[in-house]
Design a protein around this motif. Structure first.
Motif, mmCIF file in Angstrom:
data_model
loop_
_atom_site.group_PDB
_atom_site.id
_atom_site.type_symbol
_atom_site.label_atom_id
_atom_site.label_comp_id
_atom_site.label_asym_id
_atom_site.label_seq_id
_atom_site.Cartn_x
_atom_site.Cartn_y
_atom_site.Cartn_z
ATOM 1 N N ILE A 517 0.853 -1.204 0.000
ATOM 2 C CA ILE A 517 0.000 0.000 0.000
ATOM 3 C C ILE A 517 0.888 1.254 0.000
ATOM 4 C CG2 ILE A 517 -1.742 1.296 1.299
ATOM 5 C CD1 ILE A 517 -2.790 -1.438 2.356
ATOM 6 N N ASN A 518 1.897 1.269 0.862
ATOM 7 C CA ASN A 518 2.787 2.440 0.931
ATOM 8 C C ASN A 518 3.573 2.616 -0.368
ATOM 9 O OD1 ASN A 518 1.963 2.607 3.591
ATOM 10 N ND2 ASN A 518 3.904 1.929 4.465
ATOM 11 N N ARG A 519 4.089 1.502 -0.868
ATOM 12 C CA ARG A 519 4.957 1.552 -2.051
ATOM 13 C C ARG A 519 4.236 2.168 -3.248
ATOM 14 N NH1 ARG A 519 9.633 -1.421 -3.374
ATOM 15 N NH2 ARG A 519 9.797 -2.483 -5.356
ATOM 16 N N TYR A 520 2.977 1.752 -3.469
ATOM 17 C CA TYR A 520 2.286 2.224 -4.671
ATOM 18 C C TYR A 520 1.603 3.571 -4.451
ATOM 19 C CZ TYR A 520 3.635 -2.245 -6.464
ATOM 20 O OH TYR A 520 4.392 -3.305 -6.875
ATOM 21 N N THR A 521 1.152 3.847 -3.230
ATOM 22 C CA THR A 521 0.551 5.166 -3.001
ATOM 23 C C THR A 521 1.612 6.244 -3.187
ATOM 24 O OG1 THR A 521 -0.935 4.154 -1.390
ATOM 25 C CG2 THR A 521 -0.825 6.543 -1.399
ATOM 26 N N SER A 522 2.839 5.919 -2.802
ATOM 27 C CA SER A 522 3.891 6.942 -2.863
ATOM 28 C C SER A 522 4.406 7.169 -4.276
ATOM 29 C CB SER A 522 5.045 6.585 -1.917
ATOM 30 O OG SER A 522 5.772 5.482 -2.431
ATOM 31 N N ALA A 524 2.598 8.584 -6.606
ATOM 32 C CA ALA A 524 2.122 9.938 -6.920
ATOM 33 C C ALA A 524 2.253 10.903 -5.742
ATOM 34 C CB ALA A 524 0.666 9.891 -7.385
ATOM 35 N N ILE A 525 2.259 10.375 -4.524
ATOM 36 C CA ILE A 525 2.242 11.256 -3.346
ATOM 37 C C ILE A 525 3.575 11.136 -2.609
ATOM 38 C CG2 ILE A 525 1.001 11.836 -1.207
ATOM 39 C CD1 ILE A 525 -0.931 11.967 -3.509
ATOM 40 N N PRO A 526 4.249 12.243 -2.334
ATOM 41 C CA PRO A 526 5.517 12.146 -1.599
ATOM 42 C C PRO A 526 5.305 11.509 -0.224
ATOM 43 C CG PRO A 526 5.139 14.399 -2.361
ATOM 44 C CD PRO A 526 3.888 13.629 -2.637
ATOM 45 N N PRO A 527 6.262 10.694 0.221
ATOM 46 C CA PRO A 527 6.060 9.923 1.448
ATOM 47 C C PRO A 527 5.755 10.783 2.670
ATOM 48 C CG PRO A 527 8.362 9.829 0.719
ATOM 49 C CD PRO A 527 7.576 10.437 -0.386
ATOM 50 N N GLU A 528 6.270 12.008 2.713
ATOM 51 C CA GLU A 528 6.046 12.836 3.902
ATOM 52 C C GLU A 528 4.576 13.206 4.086
ATOM 53 O OE1 GLU A 528 7.961 13.539 1.347
ATOM 54 O OE2 GLU A 528 7.787 15.607 0.643
ATOM 55 N N LEU A 529 3.749 12.966 3.063
ATOM 56 C CA LEU A 529 2.320 13.262 3.194
ATOM 57 C C LEU A 529 1.506 12.024 3.553
ATOM 58 C CD1 LEU A 529 1.703 15.669 0.181
ATOM 59 C CD2 LEU A 529 2.318 16.219 2.513
ATOM 60 N N LEU A 530 2.161 10.887 3.670
ATOM 61 C CA LEU A 530 1.441 9.637 3.888
ATOM 62 C C LEU A 530 1.650 9.133 5.305
ATOM 63 C CD1 LEU A 530 2.314 7.941 0.491
ATOM 64 C CD2 LEU A 530 0.139 8.986 1.148
ATOM 65 N N GLY A 531 0.576 9.074 6.073
ATOM 66 C CA GLY A 531 0.656 8.573 7.437
ATOM 67 C C GLY A 531 1.012 7.094 7.438
ATOM 68 N N THR A 532 2.055 6.739 8.205
ATOM 69 C CA THR A 532 2.486 5.338 8.314
ATOM 70 C C THR A 532 2.743 5.076 9.794
ATOM 71 O OG1 THR A 532 4.719 6.113 7.813
ATOM 72 C CG2 THR A 532 3.537 5.068 6.019
ATOM 73 N N HIS A 533 1.933 4.219 10.390
ATOM 74 C CA HIS A 533 2.009 4.023 11.846
ATOM 75 C C HIS A 533 2.432 2.603 12.207
ATOM 76 C CE1 HIS A 533 -1.106 7.489 12.599
ATOM 77 N NE2 HIS A 533 0.032 7.902 12.076
ATOM 78 N N ILE A 534 3.126 2.496 13.331
ATOM 79 C CA ILE A 534 3.407 1.179 13.899
ATOM 80 C C ILE A 534 2.129 0.730 14.603
ATOM 81 C CG2 ILE A 534 4.757 -0.143 15.570
ATOM 82 C CD1 ILE A 534 6.995 1.852 15.322
ATOM 83 N N GLY A 558 7.268 7.152 5.630
ATOM 84 C CA GLY A 558 6.164 8.085 5.430
ATOM 85 C C GLY A 558 6.225 9.118 6.534
ATOM 86 N N HIS A 559 5.067 9.728 6.820
ATOM 87 C CA HIS A 559 4.970 10.589 7.998
ATOM 88 C C HIS A 559 4.702 9.631 9.152
ATOM 89 C CE1 HIS A 559 2.809 14.078 10.277
ATOM 90 N NE2 HIS A 559 3.800 13.534 10.949
ATOM 91 N N ALA A 560 5.760 9.323 9.905
ATOM 92 C CA ALA A 560 5.733 8.175 10.811
ATOM 93 C C ALA A 560 4.977 8.461 12.099
ATOM 94 C CB ALA A 560 7.152 7.741 11.133
ATOM 95 N N GLY A 561 4.457 7.380 12.659
ATOM 96 C CA GLY A 561 3.757 7.483 13.927
ATOM 97 C C GLY A 561 3.448 6.114 14.488
ATOM 98 N N LEU A 562 2.580 6.130 15.485
ATOM 99 C CA LEU A 562 2.199 4.880 16.141
ATOM 100 C C LEU A 562 0.699 4.851 16.334
ATOM 101 C CD1 LEU A 562 4.816 6.137 18.158
ATOM 102 C CD2 LEU A 562 4.890 3.666 18.363
#
Ligand code: GLA
Length: 703
Positions: A517-522, A524-534, A558-562
């Motif tokens: 999901i992250n690989r293909y969404t990114s 078109a969209i730069p990773p810093e705009l994509l929420g990616t949480h543990i 991405g824009h990392a979080g938990l």
């Protein structure tokens, strides 16, 4: 003004001729040196005259009128009752301004004006905006305005993305055949199945190599992308808003401005196209990383769901602060009668049941441990069990007096209704004014059905209203960040990107699922705009259990979080998380500005993903083992995108723990080796034999 325009930037050229009376695109692709003979170029593109065809070669042009001999879908479909359904536009003016050219054409018979604006950005991305104006006295109904661009006859494949809730943007690639391959979204929002970008690819184009042409509609409503190969042998790509019947009826002198179509060409693979899009977006002055680094975020949804309790949330804030989190987000459940997902939407007032003294105590607590506070809204939605619905049942989107079927027990508010808009704006504004809120997560969990405003189809009005809502909230609360969420990744597009600061990529926090999901969404969209949480150790979405390391490494891109109940994390987990957040903070500058590389490989059991600094001085890669390896000794790990002339120190780093192997001994280079960039990109490094669902990080630093 010559009747040929050549826009060129960053290795891309667009050549448009008007010699036939209509703008006709002679070329969109690799850069052409200026100074060519314009009329010669036009001649090269004049069609032959086959048997059983028009007697003279026809030049179709960008508006694809039937009157010019085009047998297919015209750019503009529309009519007045019983007439003016067929058009013939003639160019009246061509205006060139730097790398932007605007054509205005008129059809005097049908009393229509059409304007097409082509802007080739500094990054070589073509933005195409079209507008049609009704010059007549009677109403003109626009059925569709689809912007088409020609692609070469040698394009072989179409690549686009499909999905559903929990599984967004999965690639599908197939041969282009005669006919139309159409991807439509009719959910009234962007949709989980929205392709986000559709590519036509030359034979063998991969992430790393080959020519790619991509189109993306900058719009958050109904949409349509098409690849068309006609029987006469020409291939085009198109994109446009999908208008509902009578949704766009133009009164005299009214215009329809179609959403911009973003078109990207690259001759250095799909990643080349991705790089151009990222660069263009990052050049926006209000691009979030041009304002501040992206804070590590804790969202409490999967930790507490609707079970709001101050002590528990305070403990979460303490745990978050202890590991270096910077933003705390209180999700669904704080307002109205929202003790479960069947009530309360629409009443954006703090619940007296769960927060008798308001949210102030929690906000203060979160801020006292050094975190920012964020809050969840879903302003476009209403539960029938809400004060709002009881008072204004007439504000929901519906047609013919039918109450639409419930979806997550909710209905959609007609935001084009002034009262409904004002209600949502005022209540949100009041909360944002009362508390110190840095960020809102704005959800949208229901598809629109029978979307109408006073009986008239109104998806577009709804989209315009939400853009306005976000812009007005931001204007009223400077610095406010908005996350666009829609049951996860159901509202991610290049239209919303100008109104929101982050996208929730997917509700699926299972690290294995997130790898794709992250690989293909990114793309078109730069990773810093994509929420990616543990997520939690055992993913709520799938029930799979993943190691801390695999989850943490996956969430780095991405824009990392938990999104995990940290009060349940072990002491060892907390130590690992501390290391992970400080690593993310040290590397986010690189991760959020560098060039994303997706390494081509022959195996599907693993994937390599990296970010290389724009000056190629450093890079970070992830080697992810998805399933058990096809081979007992997997393919070498290639590190691409580096300076092939330079030498790099390459080593494994373990800020979030070590990947678990299935080997007696790992490869010998882990601790650090100096290797030429060219060698890394081609021969690469021996890969370890990892267990499935494991990942490791590799740093490369120029020496
Ligand atoms: C949606 C979002 C989730 C969460 C819930 C709350 O599903 O995608 O992240 O906010 O709503 O109801």
């Amino acid at each position: 003004m010559s009747n040929l325009t050549h826009l060129t930037n960053a290795g891309v050229s667009v050549v448009i001729a008007t010699s036939s009376g209509t703008p006709s695109i002679l070329h969109w692709g690799r850069a052409i040196s200026p100074g060519f003979d314009a009329s010669a170029l036009v001649q090269t593109q004049l069609e032959p005259t086959p048997h059983c065809d028009f007697d003279e070669p026809q030049t179709i042009g960008i508006w694809r009128e039937n009157s010019r001999g085009f047998i297919g879908e015209p750019t503009i479909k529309g009519s007045r009752p019983g007439r003016d359904w067929s058009h013939h536009f003639t160019v009246r003016s061509t205006q060139l301004d730097g790398n932007t050219v605007t054509y205005v054409s008129i059809d005097a018979e049908a009393e229509l004006e059409i304007e097409a604006r082509f802007e080739l950005t500094e990054q070589g991305v073509l933005k195409l905006s079209q507008r049609v104006t009704n010059l007549g006295l009677s109403e003109f109904t626009v059925e569709a305005l689809t912007s088409y661009l020609p692609v070469p006859d040698y394009t072989k494949d179409v690549l686009d993305f499909h999905g559903r809730w929990m599984r967004e943007r999965q690639p599908q690639r197939q041969a282009i055949r005669v006919g139309n391959w159409v991807r439509e979204g009719r959910e009234g929002r962007t949709g989980h199945d929205y392709t986000l970008i559709q590519f036509a690819l030359a034979e063998g184009t991969t992430f790393e190599h080959g020519e790619a042409w991509g189109l993306s509609l900058a719009w958050s409503g109904n949409n349509r992308h098409v690849v068309e190969r006609t029987a006469i042998g020409r291939t085009s790509m198109g994109a446009g808003e999908l208008l509902l019947p009578d949704e766009m009826v133009l009164a005299s002198n009214e215009s329809y401005q179609a959403p911009t179509v973003v078109a990207v060409y690259a001759n250095d693979g799909i990643d080349g196209a991705s790089h151009r899009l990222h660069s263009m977006l990052r050049a926006r002055p209000n691009h979030p990383t041009n304002i501040r680094p992206r804070p590590v975020t804790l969202n409490v949804w999967e930790a507490v769901y609707f079970d709001h309790d101050f002590d528990k949330l305070a403990a979460l804030a303490d745990a978050a602060a202890a590991i270096g989190v910077e933003r705390f987000v209180l999700d669904d459940g704080w307002f109205g009668a929202r003790r479960h997902d069947r009530a309360g939407l629409g009443d954006w007032v703090v619940s007296k049941d769960v927060w008798p003294e308001g949210l102030g105590k929690l906000v203060d607590k979160v801020k006292s441990v050094g975190l920012e506070f964020g809050l969840w809204f879903e302003g476009e939605m209403v539960n029938q069990d809400s004060d709002l619905y009881r008072e204004h049942p007439e504000w929901i989107l519906q047609a013919g007096g039918r109450i639409p079927p419930e979806f997550r027990t909710q209905q959609v508010l007609d935001l084009a209704h002034d009262g409904a808009y004002k209600h949502v704006f005022d209540q949100t504004h009041a909360i944002l004014s009362e508390y110190d809120i840095a960020y809102i997560k704005w959800d949208h969990n229901r598809v629109l059905t029978e979307a109408s405003h006073y009986g008239k189809a109104a998806v577009r009005k709804q989209v315009e209203a939400i853009y306005r809502m976000f812009d007005e909230l931001k204007a009223a609360h400077p610095g406010l960040e908005i996350e666009s969420c829609s049951s996860g990744g159901g509202r991610i597009d290049l239209g919303m990107i100008d109104h929101a600061d982050r996208f929730w990529t997917s509700d699926n926090n299972d690290a294995l699922e997130r790898q794709s999901i992250n690989r293909y969404t990114s793309i078109a969209i730069p990773p810093e705009l994509l929420g990616t949480h543990i997520g939690p150790t055992k993913a709520h979405s799938s029930g799979r259990t993943h190691s801390h390391t695999f989850r943490a490494i996956t969430a780095l891109w991405g824009h990392a979080g938990l999104e995990w109940d940290l009060t349940e994390a072990s002491v060892e987990d907390m130590e690992l998380l501390k290391g992970w957040t400080s690593y993310y903070k040290a590397k986010r500058g690189l991760l959020h500005s560098g060039r994303t590389v997706r390494v081509d490989g022959s195996e599907t059991s693993n994937q390599i993903h990296g970010v290389v600094a724009q000056d190629k001085s450093e890079a970070l890669y992830m080697y992810a083992q998805l399933t058990t390896s096809e081979y007992s000794r997997p393919a070498n790990i290639r590190l691409t995108g580096l300076d092939s002339e330079a030498t790099y120190l390459v080593k494994v780093v373990e800020p979030a723990g070590a990947a678990v192997g299935m080997q007696l001994l790992p490869p010998k280079w882990y601790a650090g080796v100096r290797v030429p960039g060219a060698f890394l990109a081609s021969s690469g490094l021996r890969a370890p034999v990892l267990r499935p669902e494991q990942a490791m990080l590799i740093e490369a630093t120029r020496v």
